[in-house]
Design a protein around this motif. Structure first.
Motif, PDB file in Angstrom:
ATOM      1  N   ASN A  71       0.827  -1.205   0.000  1.00  0.00           N
ATOM      2  CA  ASN A  71       0.000   0.000   0.000  1.00  0.00           C
ATOM      3  C   ASN A  71       0.867   1.264   0.000  1.00  0.00           C
ATOM      4  OD1 ASN A  71      -2.412  -1.419   0.010  1.00  0.00           O
ATOM      5  ND2 ASN A  71      -2.558  -1.434   2.240  1.00  0.00           N
ATOM      6  N   GLU A  72       1.937   1.234   0.774  1.00  0.00           N
ATOM      7  CA  GLU A  72       2.851   2.368   0.817  1.00  0.00           C
ATOM      8  C   GLU A  72       3.501   2.596  -0.548  1.00  0.00           C
ATOM      9  OE1 GLU A  72       6.899   3.521   3.236  1.00  0.00           O
ATOM     10  OE2 GLU A  72       5.396   2.304   4.276  1.00  0.00           O
ATOM     11  N   MET A  73       3.851   1.523  -1.223  1.00  0.00           N
ATOM     12  CA  MET A  73       4.453   1.625  -2.545  1.00  0.00           C
ATOM     13  C   MET A  73       3.474   2.234  -3.550  1.00  0.00           C
ATOM     14  SD  MET A  73       6.306  -1.307  -4.862  1.00  0.00           S
ATOM     15  CE  MET A  73       4.820  -2.017  -5.517  1.00  0.00           C
ATOM     16  N   LYS A  74       2.206   1.847  -3.463  1.00  0.00           N
ATOM     17  CA  LYS A  74       1.196   2.416  -4.363  1.00  0.00           C
ATOM     18  C   LYS A  74       1.059   3.916  -4.151  1.00  0.00           C
ATOM     19  CE  LYS A  74      -1.426  -1.833  -4.927  1.00  0.00           C
ATOM     20  NZ  LYS A  74      -2.657  -2.557  -4.600  1.00  0.00           N
ATOM     21  N   VAL A  75       1.062   4.350  -2.896  1.00  0.00           N
ATOM     22  CA  VAL A  75       0.979   5.780  -2.589  1.00  0.00           C
ATOM     23  C   VAL A  75       2.198   6.506  -3.145  1.00  0.00           C
ATOM     24  CG1 VAL A  75       1.019   7.463  -0.693  1.00  0.00           C
ATOM     25  CG2 VAL A  75      -0.486   5.475  -0.557  1.00  0.00           C
ATOM     26  N   MET A  76       3.366   5.903  -2.997  1.00  0.00           N
ATOM     27  CA  MET A  76       4.596   6.516  -3.506  1.00  0.00           C
ATOM     28  C   MET A  76       4.593   6.589  -5.037  1.00  0.00           C
ATOM     29  SD  MET A  76       7.600   5.080  -1.095  1.00  0.00           S
ATOM     30  CE  MET A  76       7.740   5.526   0.607  1.00  0.00           C
ATOM     31  N   GLU A  77       4.044   5.578  -5.701  1.00  0.00           N
ATOM     32  CA  GLU A  77       3.952   5.602  -7.161  1.00  0.00           C
ATOM     33  C   GLU A  77       3.060   6.745  -7.631  1.00  0.00           C
ATOM     34  OE1 GLU A  77       2.633   1.667  -8.182  1.00  0.00           O
ATOM     35  OE2 GLU A  77       4.669   0.879  -8.290  1.00  0.00           O
ATOM     36  N   VAL A  78       1.939   6.949  -6.943  1.00  0.00           N
ATOM     37  CA  VAL A  78       1.040   8.051  -7.285  1.00  0.00           C
ATOM     38  C   VAL A  78       1.753   9.387  -7.065  1.00  0.00           C
ATOM     39  CG1 VAL A  78      -1.095   9.235  -6.612  1.00  0.00           C
ATOM     40  CG2 VAL A  78      -1.075   6.750  -6.869  1.00  0.00           C
ATOM     41  N   SER A  79       2.477   9.488  -5.941  1.00  0.00           N
ATOM     42  CA  SER A  79       3.219  10.721  -5.655  1.00  0.00           C
ATOM     43  C   SER A  79       4.291  10.964  -6.703  1.00  0.00           C
ATOM     44  CB  SER A  79       3.861  10.646  -4.269  1.00  0.00           C
ATOM     45  OG  SER A  79       2.888  10.549  -3.269  1.00  0.00           O
ATOM     46  N   LEU A  80       4.953   9.906  -7.147  1.00  0.00           N
ATOM     47  CA  LEU A  80       5.985  10.032  -8.180  1.00  0.00           C
ATOM     48  C   LEU A  80       5.378  10.498  -9.496  1.00  0.00           C
ATOM     49  CD1 LEU A  80       8.941   9.583  -9.092  1.00  0.00           C
ATOM     50  CD2 LEU A  80       8.275   7.238  -9.675  1.00  0.00           C
ATOM     51  N   GLN A  81       4.267   9.924  -9.879  1.00  0.00           N
ATOM     52  CA  GLN A  81       3.597  10.335 -11.118  1.00  0.00           C
ATOM     53  C   GLN A  81       3.174  11.799 -11.039  1.00  0.00           C
ATOM     54  OE1 GLN A  81       3.508   8.605 -13.886  1.00  0.00           O
ATOM     55  NE2 GLN A  81       4.511   6.879 -12.875  1.00  0.00           N
ATOM     56  N   THR A  82       2.639  12.187  -9.884  1.00  0.00           N
ATOM     57  CA  THR A  82       2.232  13.579  -9.692  1.00  0.00           C
ATOM     58  C   THR A  82       3.448  14.504  -9.782  1.00  0.00           C
ATOM     59  OG1 THR A  82       0.450  12.841  -8.235  1.00  0.00           O
ATOM     60  CG2 THR A  82       1.028  15.171  -8.138  1.00  0.00           C
ATOM     61  N   ALA A  83       4.537  14.120  -9.165  1.00  0.00           N
ATOM     62  CA  ALA A  83       5.758  14.941  -9.204  1.00  0.00           C
ATOM     63  C   ALA A  83       6.297  15.042 -10.618  1.00  0.00           C
ATOM     64  CB  ALA A  83       6.804  14.331  -8.276  1.00  0.00           C
TER      65      ALA A  83
END
Length: 89
Positions: A71-83
């Motif tokens: 779940n943490e990795m999914k949140v980080m992937e979304v944050s990376l895409q947003t960045a």
């Protein structure tokens, strides 16, 4: 302590089978509680059950950790895409 290691058998096997006193040699015909206790000693059933319980608890704990990390990795992937989107603009 060294004899079971040298012979390659457990202490319970030595006491209940190999070096069993003649008066105690009828233990296979004893009541079920005593019989179960002897077999548990000979085959180390208690240790096996405890090991199974520890493995089950550890597996459950690790499975929970994997889910949390996933779940943490999914949140980080979304944050990376947003960045990346913000950076490309």
């Amino acid at each position: 302590k060294q004899i079971p290691l040298l012979l390659g058998v457990s202490k319970a096997v030595l006491e209940n089978v190999v070096f069993c006193h003649q008066e105690d040699s009828n233990w296979p015909l004893s009541d079920s509680k005593t019989l179960k206790s002897k077999f548990d000693d000979i085959f180390a059933a208690t240790r096996w059950t405890q090991a199974q319980d520890r493995i089950y608890k550890l597996r459950k704990k690790k499975s929970k950790q994997i889910k949390e990390l996933d779940n943490e990795m999914k949140v980080m992937e979304v944050s990376l895409q947003t960045a990346k989107k913000i950076q490309s603009n």
